[in-house]
Motif scaffolding. Structure first.
Motif, mmCIF file in Angstrom:
data_model
loop_
_atom_site.group_PDB
_atom_site.id
_atom_site.type_symbol
_atom_site.label_atom_id
_atom_site.label_comp_id
_atom_site.label_asym_id
_atom_site.label_seq_id
_atom_site.Cartn_x
_atom_site.Cartn_y
_atom_site.Cartn_z
ATOM 1 N N ILE A 223 -4.255 -27.078 24.388
ATOM 2 C CA ILE A 223 -3.158 -28.064 24.462
ATOM 3 C C ILE A 223 -1.922 -27.426 25.115
ATOM 4 O O ILE A 223 -1.153 -28.101 25.798
ATOM 5 C CB ILE A 223 -2.833 -28.689 23.076
ATOM 6 C CG1 ILE A 223 -1.865 -29.867 23.215
ATOM 7 C CG2 ILE A 223 -2.275 -27.682 22.079
ATOM 8 C CD1 ILE A 223 -2.396 -31.052 23.942
ATOM 9 N N THR A 224 -1.774 -26.096 24.955
ATOM 10 C CA THR A 224 -0.597 -25.458 25.572
ATOM 11 C C THR A 224 -0.822 -25.189 27.063
ATOM 12 O O THR A 224 0.114 -24.869 27.776
ATOM 13 C CB THR A 224 -0.223 -24.136 24.863
ATOM 14 O OG1 THR A 224 -1.245 -23.174 25.103
ATOM 15 C CG2 THR A 224 -0.023 -24.330 23.389
ATOM 16 N N GLU A 225 -2.093 -25.292 27.504
ATOM 17 C CA GLU A 225 -2.365 -25.143 28.941
ATOM 18 C C GLU A 225 -2.080 -26.437 29.703
ATOM 19 O O GLU A 225 -1.782 -26.414 30.885
ATOM 20 C CB GLU A 225 -3.834 -24.746 29.155
ATOM 21 C CG GLU A 225 -4.104 -23.293 28.812
ATOM 22 C CD GLU A 225 -5.586 -22.975 28.719
ATOM 23 O OE1 GLU A 225 -6.420 -23.877 28.969
ATOM 24 O OE2 GLU A 225 -5.913 -21.827 28.390
ATOM 25 N N VAL A 226 -2.225 -27.568 29.000
ATOM 26 C CA VAL A 226 -2.022 -28.850 29.688
ATOM 27 C C VAL A 226 -0.676 -29.491 29.355
ATOM 28 O O VAL A 226 -0.353 -30.561 29.866
ATOM 29 C CB VAL A 226 -3.163 -29.855 29.374
ATOM 30 C CG1 VAL A 226 -4.497 -29.339 29.853
ATOM 31 C CG2 VAL A 226 -3.219 -30.178 27.893
ATOM 32 N N SER A 227 0.099 -28.857 28.465
ATOM 33 C CA SER A 227 1.414 -29.417 28.124
ATOM 34 C C SER A 227 2.356 -28.283 27.732
ATOM 35 O O SER A 227 1.942 -27.128 27.655
ATOM 36 C CB SER A 227 1.273 -30.387 26.945
ATOM 37 O OG SER A 227 1.067 -29.650 25.758
ATOM 38 N N ALA A 229 3.674 -28.094 24.804
ATOM 39 C CA ALA A 229 3.698 -28.077 23.331
ATOM 40 C C ALA A 229 3.517 -26.660 22.790
ATOM 41 O O ALA A 229 3.052 -25.768 23.498
ATOM 42 C CB ALA A 229 2.582 -28.968 22.801
ATOM 43 N N VAL A 230 3.914 -26.498 21.512
ATOM 44 C CA VAL A 230 3.669 -25.230 20.808
ATOM 45 C C VAL A 230 2.620 -25.525 19.741
ATOM 46 O O VAL A 230 2.710 -26.546 19.055
ATOM 47 C CB VAL A 230 4.969 -24.718 20.159
ATOM 48 C CG1 VAL A 230 4.701 -23.537 19.229
ATOM 49 C CG2 VAL A 230 5.980 -24.320 21.224
ATOM 50 N N ALA A 231 1.609 -24.670 19.610
ATOM 51 C CA ALA A 231 0.567 -24.909 18.612
ATOM 52 C C ALA A 231 0.509 -23.765 17.610
ATOM 53 O O ALA A 231 0.529 -22.596 17.997
ATOM 54 C CB ALA A 231 -0.781 -25.076 19.301
ATOM 55 N N VAL A 232 0.480 -24.127 16.326
ATOM 56 C CA VAL A 232 0.366 -23.126 15.256
ATOM 57 C C VAL A 232 -1.047 -23.235 14.683
ATOM 58 O O VAL A 232 -1.500 -24.334 14.377
ATOM 59 C CB VAL A 232 1.405 -23.419 14.134
ATOM 60 C CG1 VAL A 232 1.206 -22.478 12.959
ATOM 61 C CG2 VAL A 232 2.822 -23.324 14.685
ATOM 62 N N ILE A 243 0.292 -18.297 17.075
ATOM 63 C CA ILE A 243 1.059 -19.344 17.777
ATOM 64 C C ILE A 243 0.665 -19.320 19.242
ATOM 65 O O ILE A 243 0.622 -18.241 19.864
ATOM 66 C CB ILE A 243 2.581 -19.119 17.719
ATOM 67 C CG1 ILE A 243 3.068 -18.960 16.292
ATOM 68 C CG2 ILE A 243 3.310 -20.296 18.350
ATOM 69 C CD1 ILE A 243 4.581 -18.852 16.206
ATOM 70 N N ALA A 244 0.428 -20.503 19.798
ATOM 71 C CA ALA A 244 0.125 -20.596 21.226
ATOM 72 C C ALA A 244 1.231 -21.357 21.936
ATOM 73 O O ALA A 244 1.810 -22.303 21.380
ATOM 74 C CB ALA A 244 -1.206 -21.299 21.434
ATOM 75 N N GLN A 245 1.542 -20.897 23.139
ATOM 76 C CA GLN A 245 2.541 -21.569 23.976
ATOM 77 C C GLN A 245 2.266 -21.192 25.420
ATOM 78 O O GLN A 245 1.947 -20.018 25.694
ATOM 79 C CB GLN A 245 3.947 -21.114 23.567
ATOM 80 C CG GLN A 245 5.043 -21.910 24.227
ATOM 81 C CD GLN A 245 6.204 -21.042 24.694
ATOM 82 O OE1 GLN A 245 6.049 -19.848 24.921
ATOM 83 N NE2 GLN A 245 7.350 -21.644 24.846
ATOM 84 N N ASP A 246 2.354 -22.167 26.313
ATOM 85 C CA ASP A 246 2.227 -21.922 27.749
ATOM 86 C C ASP A 246 0.958 -21.130 28.100
ATOM 87 O O ASP A 246 0.990 -20.199 28.914
ATOM 88 C CB ASP A 246 3.473 -21.157 28.221
ATOM 89 C CG ASP A 246 3.654 -21.283 29.725
ATOM 90 O OD1 ASP A 246 3.036 -22.186 30.312
ATOM 91 O OD2 ASP A 246 4.380 -20.464 30.301
ATOM 92 N N GLY A 247 -0.156 -21.479 27.453
ATOM 93 C CA GLY A 247 -1.431 -20.832 27.764
ATOM 94 C C GLY A 247 -1.567 -19.404 27.267
ATOM 95 O O GLY A 247 -2.444 -18.674 27.710
#
Ligand code: ATP
Length: 298
Positions: A223-227, A229-232, A243-247
Protein backbone atom coordinates in the motif's frame (compact mmCIF):
# COMPACT_ATOMS: atom_id res chain seq x y z
CA UNK A 1 49.17 -1.64 -31.21
CA UNK A 2 50.44 1.31 -33.30
CA UNK A 3 47.21 1.21 -35.25
CA UNK A 4 45.20 1.27 -32.02
CA UNK A 5 47.18 4.29 -30.72
CA UNK A 6 46.64 6.08 -34.05
CA UNK A 7 42.90 5.46 -33.85
CA UNK A 8 42.87 6.66 -30.26
CA UNK A 9 44.69 9.92 -30.99
CA UNK A 10 42.38 10.47 -34.00
CA UNK A 11 39.36 10.08 -31.73
CA UNK A 12 40.80 12.41 -29.06
CA UNK A 13 41.47 15.11 -31.69
CA UNK A 14 37.88 14.95 -32.92
CA UNK A 15 36.40 14.90 -29.39
CA UNK A 16 34.45 18.11 -28.76
CA UNK A 17 32.21 19.50 -26.04
CA UNK A 18 29.08 18.26 -27.84
CA UNK A 19 30.45 14.70 -27.62
CA UNK A 20 31.00 15.21 -23.92
CA UNK A 21 27.43 16.50 -23.52
CA UNK A 22 26.20 13.51 -25.53
CA UNK A 23 27.97 11.04 -23.21
CA UNK A 24 26.81 12.86 -20.06
CA UNK A 25 23.16 12.80 -21.25
CA UNK A 26 23.25 9.09 -22.10
CA UNK A 27 24.95 8.41 -18.75
CA UNK A 28 22.28 10.45 -16.93
CA UNK A 29 19.46 8.49 -18.59
CA UNK A 30 21.05 5.15 -17.60
CA UNK A 31 21.68 6.47 -14.07
CA UNK A 32 18.05 7.56 -13.59
CA UNK A 33 16.68 4.28 -14.96
CA UNK A 34 18.99 2.24 -12.69
CA UNK A 35 18.09 4.41 -9.67
CA UNK A 36 14.41 3.64 -10.19
CA UNK A 37 15.13 -0.06 -10.71
CA UNK A 38 17.40 -0.30 -7.67
CA UNK A 39 16.11 -2.84 -5.12
CA UNK A 40 13.70 -4.32 -7.64
CA UNK A 41 13.56 -7.76 -9.19
CA UNK A 42 13.60 -6.04 -12.59
CA UNK A 43 17.26 -5.10 -12.08
CA UNK A 44 18.24 -8.78 -11.88
CA UNK A 45 16.25 -9.42 -15.04
CA UNK A 46 17.81 -6.43 -16.79
CA UNK A 47 21.30 -7.66 -15.87
CA UNK A 48 20.45 -11.06 -17.39
CA UNK A 49 19.13 -9.51 -20.62
CA UNK A 50 22.18 -7.23 -20.89
CA UNK A 51 24.55 -10.18 -20.36
CA UNK A 52 22.85 -12.26 -23.08
CA UNK A 53 22.89 -9.34 -25.56
CA UNK A 54 26.64 -8.71 -25.02
CA UNK A 55 27.37 -12.42 -25.32
CA UNK A 56 25.39 -12.78 -28.56
CA UNK A 57 26.93 -9.61 -30.04
CA UNK A 58 30.45 -10.94 -29.35
CA UNK A 59 29.60 -14.36 -30.67
CA UNK A 60 28.14 -13.12 -33.95
CA UNK A 61 30.99 -10.63 -34.52
CA UNK A 62 33.74 -13.23 -33.98
CA UNK A 63 32.28 -16.02 -36.09
CA UNK A 64 30.65 -15.58 -39.49
CA UNK A 65 27.14 -16.98 -38.99
CA UNK A 66 24.83 -15.15 -41.45
CA UNK A 67 21.59 -16.97 -40.60
CA UNK A 68 22.12 -16.73 -36.85
CA UNK A 69 23.11 -13.03 -37.13
CA UNK A 70 19.94 -12.39 -39.12
CA UNK A 71 17.88 -14.11 -36.38
CA UNK A 72 19.48 -12.00 -33.63
CA UNK A 73 19.03 -8.77 -35.65
CA UNK A 74 15.36 -9.62 -36.14
CA UNK A 75 14.64 -10.70 -32.57
CA UNK A 76 16.41 -7.88 -30.69
CA UNK A 77 14.01 -5.08 -31.81
CA UNK A 78 11.17 -7.18 -30.37
CA UNK A 79 12.73 -6.52 -26.95
CA UNK A 80 11.72 -2.87 -27.33
CA UNK A 81 8.11 -4.07 -27.05
CA UNK A 82 8.86 -6.82 -24.53
CA UNK A 83 10.61 -4.55 -22.01
CA UNK A 84 7.55 -2.39 -21.14
CA UNK A 85 5.53 -5.57 -20.62
CA UNK A 86 8.20 -7.21 -18.41
CA UNK A 87 8.80 -4.08 -16.39
CA UNK A 88 5.13 -3.01 -16.16
CA UNK A 89 5.02 -2.97 -12.30
CA UNK A 90 8.22 -0.88 -12.08
CA UNK A 91 7.02 1.55 -14.76
CA UNK A 92 3.67 1.89 -12.97
CA UNK A 93 5.38 2.58 -9.62
CA UNK A 94 7.67 5.15 -11.21
CA UNK A 95 4.78 6.98 -12.87
CA UNK A 96 2.87 6.92 -9.58
CA UNK A 97 5.88 8.48 -7.83
CA UNK A 98 6.00 11.19 -10.49
CA UNK A 99 2.25 11.71 -10.07
CA UNK A 100 2.62 11.99 -6.30
CA UNK A 101 5.41 14.56 -6.69
CA UNK A 102 3.07 16.66 -8.77
CA UNK A 103 0.20 16.21 -6.35
CA UNK A 104 -0.92 19.69 -5.37
CA UNK A 105 -3.91 18.59 -3.33
CA UNK A 106 -2.14 19.77 -0.17
CA UNK A 107 -2.40 23.33 -1.49
CA UNK A 108 -6.17 23.23 -1.49
CA UNK A 109 -6.83 20.63 1.16
CA UNK A 110 -7.66 21.69 4.68
CA UNK A 111 -7.40 19.05 7.33
CA UNK A 112 -10.80 19.02 8.99
CA UNK A 113 -9.44 17.97 12.36
CA UNK A 114 -7.18 19.83 14.74
CA UNK A 115 -3.54 18.94 15.31
CA UNK A 116 -4.52 17.79 18.82
CA UNK A 117 -7.17 15.40 17.49
CA UNK A 118 -4.71 13.93 15.02
CA UNK A 119 -2.05 13.45 17.72
CA UNK A 120 -4.67 11.71 19.88
CA UNK A 121 -5.36 9.36 16.96
CA UNK A 122 -1.64 8.58 16.58
CA UNK A 123 -1.49 8.04 20.36
CA UNK A 124 -4.37 5.55 20.16
CA UNK A 125 -2.56 3.68 17.37
CA UNK A 126 0.68 3.61 19.41
CA UNK A 127 -1.06 2.33 22.56
CA UNK A 128 -3.03 -0.31 20.65
CA UNK A 129 0.07 -1.49 18.75
CA UNK A 130 1.99 -1.89 22.03
CA UNK A 131 -0.75 -4.05 23.51
CA UNK A 132 -1.28 -6.04 20.30
CA UNK A 133 2.47 -6.66 20.23
CA UNK A 134 2.49 -7.96 23.85
CA UNK A 135 -0.42 -10.28 23.07
CA UNK A 136 1.01 -11.41 19.68
CA UNK A 137 -2.18 -10.38 17.92
CA UNK A 138 -1.46 -9.70 14.24
CA UNK A 139 -2.56 -6.29 12.94
CA UNK A 140 -2.28 -4.03 9.91
CA UNK A 141 -3.18 -0.35 10.37
CA UNK A 142 -3.03 1.91 7.31
CA UNK A 143 -3.08 5.68 7.85
CA UNK A 144 -4.15 7.75 4.85
CA UNK A 145 -2.30 10.97 4.03
CA UNK A 146 -2.80 13.16 0.94
CA UNK A 147 -3.70 10.40 -1.48
CA UNK A 148 -7.23 8.96 -1.13
CA UNK A 149 -7.59 5.23 -0.42
CA UNK A 150 -11.30 4.83 -1.26
CA UNK A 151 -10.48 2.05 -3.74
CA UNK A 152 -9.16 -0.02 -0.81
CA UNK A 153 -11.76 1.17 1.71
CA UNK A 154 -14.38 -0.37 -0.61
CA UNK A 155 -12.80 -3.82 -0.25
CA UNK A 156 -13.54 -3.90 3.49
CA UNK A 157 -16.34 -3.33 5.98
CA UNK A 158 -17.28 0.31 6.47
CA UNK A 159 -17.15 1.45 10.14
CA UNK A 160 -16.51 5.21 10.35
CA UNK A 161 -15.76 5.08 14.08
CA UNK A 162 -13.60 7.17 16.39
CA UNK A 163 -10.08 5.65 16.65
CA UNK A 164 -9.49 4.30 20.14
CA UNK A 165 -7.05 1.67 21.45
CA UNK A 166 -10.01 -0.46 22.60
CA UNK A 167 -11.59 -0.47 19.13
CA UNK A 168 -8.29 -1.51 17.48
CA UNK A 169 -7.74 -4.25 20.08
CA UNK A 170 -11.27 -5.52 19.51
CA UNK A 171 -10.95 -5.55 15.71
CA UNK A 172 -7.66 -7.46 15.73
CA UNK A 173 -8.74 -9.97 18.40
CA UNK A 174 -8.03 -13.38 16.79
CA UNK A 175 -10.89 -15.14 15.06
CA UNK A 176 -13.31 -12.22 15.30
CA UNK A 177 -15.10 -11.33 12.04
CA UNK A 178 -12.97 -8.25 11.24
CA UNK A 179 -9.51 -9.39 12.36
CA UNK A 180 -8.33 -10.37 8.83
CA UNK A 181 -6.98 -7.66 6.54
CA UNK A 182 -6.19 -4.02 7.26
CA UNK A 183 -7.98 -1.15 8.97
CA UNK A 184 -7.83 2.21 7.19
CA UNK A 185 -7.65 5.42 9.20
CA UNK A 186 -8.54 8.78 7.69
CA UNK A 187 -7.90 11.78 9.95
CA UNK A 188 -9.30 10.66 13.34
CA UNK A 189 -11.79 8.11 11.93
CA UNK A 190 -11.39 4.40 11.44
CA UNK A 191 -13.25 4.27 8.16
CA UNK A 192 -13.08 0.56 7.39
CA UNK A 193 -11.75 -2.80 8.59
CA UNK A 194 -10.94 -6.10 6.83
CA UNK A 195 -9.61 -4.19 3.82
CA UNK A 196 -7.49 -5.93 1.18
CA UNK A 197 -4.24 -4.16 0.35
CA UNK A 198 -2.17 -4.62 -2.81
CA UNK A 199 0.79 -6.93 -2.20
CA UNK A 200 4.28 -5.53 -2.68
CA UNK A 201 5.99 -6.56 -5.88
CA UNK A 202 9.22 -4.63 -5.31
CA UNK A 203 11.17 -7.61 -3.96
CA UNK A 204 12.44 -5.60 -0.95
CA UNK A 205 11.19 -8.27 1.47
CA UNK A 206 12.85 -11.08 -0.49
CA UNK A 207 16.20 -9.71 0.62
CA UNK A 208 15.19 -9.97 4.27
CA UNK A 209 17.15 -12.39 6.42
CA UNK A 210 13.93 -13.19 8.28
CA UNK A 211 11.55 -15.90 7.33
CA UNK A 212 8.67 -14.37 9.27
CA UNK A 213 7.74 -11.71 6.75
CA UNK A 214 4.69 -12.99 4.95
CA UNK A 215 1.57 -11.56 3.43
CA UNK A 216 0.76 -9.05 6.19
CA UNK A 217 4.13 -7.33 5.77
CA UNK A 218 3.88 -7.56 1.99
CA UNK A 219 0.46 -5.91 2.12
CA UNK A 220 1.85 -3.13 4.37
CA UNK A 221 4.69 -2.48 1.97
CA UNK A 222 2.38 -2.80 -1.05
CA UNK A 223 0.00 0.00 0.00
CA UNK A 224 2.96 2.34 0.60
CA UNK A 225 4.26 1.60 -2.91
CA UNK A 226 1.03 2.71 -4.56
CA UNK A 227 0.17 5.59 -2.21
CA UNK A 228 1.69 7.97 0.33
CA UNK A 229 -0.02 6.15 3.24
CA UNK A 230 1.84 4.95 6.33
CA UNK A 231 1.26 1.33 7.39
CA UNK A 232 1.83 -0.10 10.87
CA UNK A 233 2.19 -3.89 11.14
CA UNK A 234 2.17 -6.03 14.28
CA UNK A 235 3.42 -9.53 13.66
CA UNK A 236 1.29 -12.35 14.99
CA UNK A 237 4.28 -14.66 15.01
CA UNK A 238 6.90 -12.51 16.74
CA UNK A 239 4.86 -9.61 18.16
CA UNK A 240 7.31 -7.20 16.51
CA UNK A 241 6.12 -3.81 15.27
CA UNK A 242 7.13 -2.46 11.84
CA UNK A 243 6.26 0.70 9.94
CA UNK A 244 6.16 1.01 6.17
CA UNK A 245 6.27 4.24 4.19
CA UNK A 246 7.16 5.09 0.59
CA UNK A 247 8.00 1.48 -0.29
CA UNK A 248 10.38 1.00 2.67
CA UNK A 249 9.77 -0.94 5.85
CA UNK A 250 11.32 -0.20 9.23
CA UNK A 251 11.33 -3.47 11.04
CA UNK A 252 11.43 -4.72 14.65
CA UNK A 253 11.03 -1.35 16.33
CA UNK A 254 10.91 -1.11 20.10
CA UNK A 255 8.08 1.03 21.53
CA UNK A 256 10.21 4.16 21.83
CA UNK A 257 11.52 3.97 18.28
CA UNK A 258 8.11 3.07 16.95
CA UNK A 259 6.57 6.15 18.57
CA UNK A 260 9.36 8.44 17.34
CA UNK A 261 9.26 7.02 13.81
CA UNK A 262 5.49 7.33 13.49
CA UNK A 263 5.45 10.90 14.77
CA UNK A 264 8.46 11.80 12.62
CA UNK A 265 6.68 10.55 9.47
CA UNK A 266 3.80 12.91 10.06
CA UNK A 267 6.00 15.83 11.05
CA UNK A 268 8.11 15.11 7.94
CA UNK A 269 4.96 15.33 5.85
CA UNK A 270 4.25 18.81 7.13
CA UNK A 271 7.85 19.85 6.42
CA UNK A 272 7.66 18.34 2.94
CA UNK A 273 4.67 20.56 2.25
CA UNK A 274 6.92 23.57 2.65
CA UNK A 275 9.62 22.21 0.34
CA UNK A 276 10.19 23.82 -3.01
CA UNK A 277 9.12 22.09 -6.22
CA UNK A 278 12.79 21.52 -7.09
CA UNK A 279 13.41 19.77 -3.77
CA UNK A 280 10.32 17.62 -4.33
CA UNK A 281 11.49 16.70 -7.83
CA UNK A 282 14.95 15.83 -6.50
CA UNK A 283 13.39 13.63 -3.83
CA UNK A 284 11.92 11.58 -6.67
CA UNK A 285 15.33 10.19 -7.42
CA UNK A 286 16.03 8.92 -3.91
CA UNK A 287 14.95 5.30 -4.07
CA UNK A 288 14.81 2.77 -1.19
CA UNK A 289 17.86 1.25 0.49
CA UNK A 290 17.80 -2.18 2.03
CA UNK A 291 19.37 -3.16 5.32
CA UNK A 292 18.05 -5.87 7.56
CA UNK A 293 19.06 -4.73 11.01
CA UNK A 294 17.12 -4.02 14.15
CA UNK A 295 14.96 -0.96 13.65
CA UNK A 296 16.50 -0.18 10.29
CA UNK A 297 14.83 0.03 6.95
CA UNK A 298 14.60 -2.97 4.67
N1 ATP B 1 -3.61 -8.37 0.74
C1 ATP B 1 -3.79 -8.29 2.06
N2 ATP B 1 -4.31 -7.17 2.60
C2 ATP B 1 -4.49 -7.06 3.92
N3 ATP B 1 -4.18 -8.02 4.80
C3 ATP B 1 -3.67 -9.16 4.33
C4 ATP B 1 -3.44 -9.35 2.95
N4 ATP B 1 -2.90 -10.58 2.77
C5 ATP B 1 -2.81 -11.12 3.99
N5 ATP B 1 -3.25 -10.28 4.93
C6 ATP B 1 -3.31 -10.51 6.39
O1 ATP B 1 -2.15 -11.22 6.75
C7 ATP B 1 -2.51 -12.41 7.42
C8 ATP B 1 -1.54 -13.48 7.06
O2 ATP B 1 -0.34 -13.07 7.49
P1 ATP B 1 0.99 -13.93 7.24
O3 ATP B 1 1.19 -14.85 8.40
O4 ATP B 1 1.04 -14.49 5.88
O5 ATP B 1 1.94 -12.68 7.24
P2 ATP B 1 3.18 -12.26 8.08
O6 ATP B 1 3.72 -11.04 7.39
O7 ATP B 1 4.06 -13.45 8.25
O8 ATP B 1 2.59 -11.79 9.44
P3 ATP B 1 2.65 -12.45 10.90
O9 ATP B 1 4.05 -12.18 11.39
O10 ATP B 1 1.61 -11.68 11.62
O11 ATP B 1 2.36 -13.92 10.75
C9 ATP B 1 -3.88 -12.74 6.95
O12 ATP B 1 -4.59 -13.48 7.94
C10 ATP B 1 -4.50 -11.38 6.73
O13 ATP B 1 -5.08 -10.88 7.91
Amino acid sequence: MAQFLNDLSFLIQRFGWTDLLDIVLVGAVFFIVLMFLRDTEALVLLRGVFFIIVLLALFTSLIELPAFSWLIRTVLPALVFAIPVIFAPEIRRTLERVGRAGNISFLIRTRNITEKQFLETLDAIIKASGRLSERHHGALIVIQRNQGLSEYVNTGVSLNAQVTPELLLQIFYPNTPLHDGAVIIVNDRLVAASCVMPLSSSGVLNRSLEHTLGLRHRAALGITEVSDAVAVVVSEETGSISIAQDGKIFHRLNMERFQHTLLAFFQATDLKREKSLTARLLSLFTAGKGVDKEGDEL
